[in-house]
Design an enzyme around this catalytic site. Sequence first.
Site, PDB file in Angstrom:
ATOM      1  N   HIS A   1      -9.740   0.291   4.790  1.00 24.65           N
ATOM      2  CA  HIS A   1      -8.482   0.616   5.475  1.00 24.65           C
ATOM      3  C   HIS A   1      -8.772   1.591   6.620  1.00 24.65           C
ATOM      4  CE1 HIS A   1      -4.460   2.078   6.273  1.00 24.65           C
ATOM      5  NE2 HIS A   1      -4.002   1.004   5.625  1.00 24.65           N
TER       6      HIS A   1
ATOM      7  N   LYS B   1       0.100   4.251  -0.337  1.00 27.50           N
ATOM      8  CA  LYS B   1      -0.585   5.418   0.247  1.00 27.50           C
ATOM      9  C   LYS B   1      -0.345   6.662  -0.614  1.00 27.50           C
ATOM     10  CE  LYS B   1      -0.186   3.228   4.706  1.00 27.50           C
ATOM     11  NZ  LYS B   1      -0.311   3.354   6.149  1.00 27.50           N
TER      12      LYS B   1
ATOM     13  N   GLU C   1      -7.296   4.088   7.732  1.00 29.55           N
ATOM     14  CA  GLU C   1      -7.129   5.526   7.451  1.00 29.55           C
ATOM     15  C   GLU C   1      -8.362   6.077   6.746  1.00 29.55           C
ATOM     16  OE1 GLU C   1      -3.284   5.207   5.562  1.00 29.55           O
ATOM     17  OE2 GLU C   1      -2.448   4.598   7.488  1.00 29.55           O
TER      18      GLU C   1
ATOM     19  N   GLU D   1      -5.529  -5.695  10.240  1.00 31.01           N
ATOM     20  CA  GLU D   1      -4.548  -4.643  10.508  1.00 31.01           C
ATOM     21  C   GLU D   1      -4.886  -3.939  11.821  1.00 31.01           C
ATOM     22  OE1 GLU D   1      -2.576  -3.201   6.676  1.00 31.01           O
ATOM     23  OE2 GLU D   1      -4.430  -2.086   6.864  1.00 31.01           O
TER      24      GLU D   1
ATOM     25  N   SER E   1       3.156  -2.510  10.441  1.00 38.86           N
ATOM     26  CA  SER E   1       4.613  -2.490  10.705  1.00 38.86           C
ATOM     27  C   SER E   1       5.298  -3.817  10.384  1.00 38.86           C
ATOM     28  CB  SER E   1       4.894  -2.061  12.151  1.00 38.86           C
ATOM     29  OG  SER E   1       4.416  -0.752  12.366  1.00 38.86           O
TER      30      SER E   1
ATOM     31  N   GLY F   1       1.974   1.827  10.908  1.00 38.06           N
ATOM     32  CA  GLY F   1       2.889   2.970  10.815  1.00 38.06           C
ATOM     33  C   GLY F   1       3.527   3.360  12.139  1.00 38.06           C
TER      34      GLY F   1
ATOM     35  N   ASN G   1       0.863  -1.177   0.000  1.00 35.89           N
ATOM     36  CA  ASN G   1       0.000   0.000   0.000  1.00 35.89           C
ATOM     37  C   ASN G   1       0.905   1.233   0.000  1.00 35.89           C
ATOM     38  OD1 ASN G   1      -1.847   2.015   0.461  1.00 35.89           O
ATOM     39  ND2 ASN G   1      -2.442   1.337   2.523  1.00 35.89           N
TER      40      ASN G   1
HETATM   41  C1  PEP Z   1      -1.011  -0.175   6.055  1.00 32.74           C
HETATM   42  O1  PEP Z   1      -1.215   1.012   6.042  1.00 32.74           O
HETATM   43  O2  PEP Z   1      -1.795  -0.939   5.467  1.00 32.74           O
HETATM   44  C2  PEP Z   1       0.161  -0.673   6.777  1.00 32.74           C
HETATM   45  C3  PEP Z   1       0.201  -1.934   7.122  1.00 32.74           C
HETATM   46  O3  PEP Z   1       1.142   0.232   7.062  1.00 32.74           O
HETATM   47  P1  PEP Z   1       2.572  -0.059   7.776  1.00 32.74           P
HETATM   48  O4  PEP Z   1       3.124  -1.313   7.165  1.00 32.74           O
HETATM   49  O5  PEP Z   1       3.397   1.149   7.457  1.00 32.74           O
HETATM   50  O6  PEP Z   1       2.289  -0.216   9.230  1.00 32.74           O
END
Ligand code: PEP
Length: 249
Positions: free
Chosen positions: A94, A11, A96, A166, A212, A172, A9
């Site tokens: 997601h 973003k 966000e 997630e 992460s 993040g 992703n």
């Molecule tokens: C994400 O935004 O889907 C994600 C997993 O981000 P990160 O790997 O940076 O935590």
Amino acid sequence: MRKKIVAGNWKMNLSKEEAIQLYKEIDAKRKTISLKSTLIVFPPFIYLDCLKSFNLDIEIGVQNFYPEEKGAFTGEVSVSQIKNMGATYTLIGHSERRMYFHENHEFLKLKVEAALKHGLHIVFCCGEPLEIREENTQNKYVKKQLVESLFHLSEENFKKITVAYEPIWAIGTGKTASSSQAEEMHAAIRGFISDKYSKNVAENCSILYGGSCNPTNAAELFACENVDGGLIGGASLKSEDFLKIANSF
Ligand code: PEP
């Protein structure tokens, strides 16, 4: 056997030149190893057409779309426009989008239906915030996300869904869920799917972990029985890290 998937992703990152370079690097490096997983990237959709034109063997998806066919929705992009540009996957749900753009269960349900109607594969994200994890009510929280936006689907349509767990507190933040926390939730999600549909549908549903995930922790996470790959944010912006993660099965 369930499909193993590693998805990036991107973003709201990367210039056009950087996106092209990353895409081409992923393609070049993947040819030097024998991957067990399908690769998908989710770039900003302004780069779709350009990346597609390279005709590489990496699935391309979108991070977002608007679930109406067409009309007066200034600034939005429809599923048919996305399909027209060659995307085959979409993220839905997601955290966000849920958080910053107030996408609720009902709206996500509309997005799920619109994507299915046009034959886009869905990676449906779910996961709890920190306060829910601290209360130890994460299973109930995640189940509700699935029930409200996915479990109205027929078995035939549900089979087209990939789930990504997630935990929001891990996205993040550099704070990964431990492999036992991930496995516990993935097994619970598979159980919810089994109860709603059947053991067979649950056994064939790929459930990805996101939060992460990086080249150091991917192997331990992917070794879990119910973890079928990853949705990768930050670490997907470097081809070497992304490929190391994809090669961690
Ligand atoms: C994400 O935004 O889907 C994600 C997993 O981000 P990160 O790997 O940076 O935590």
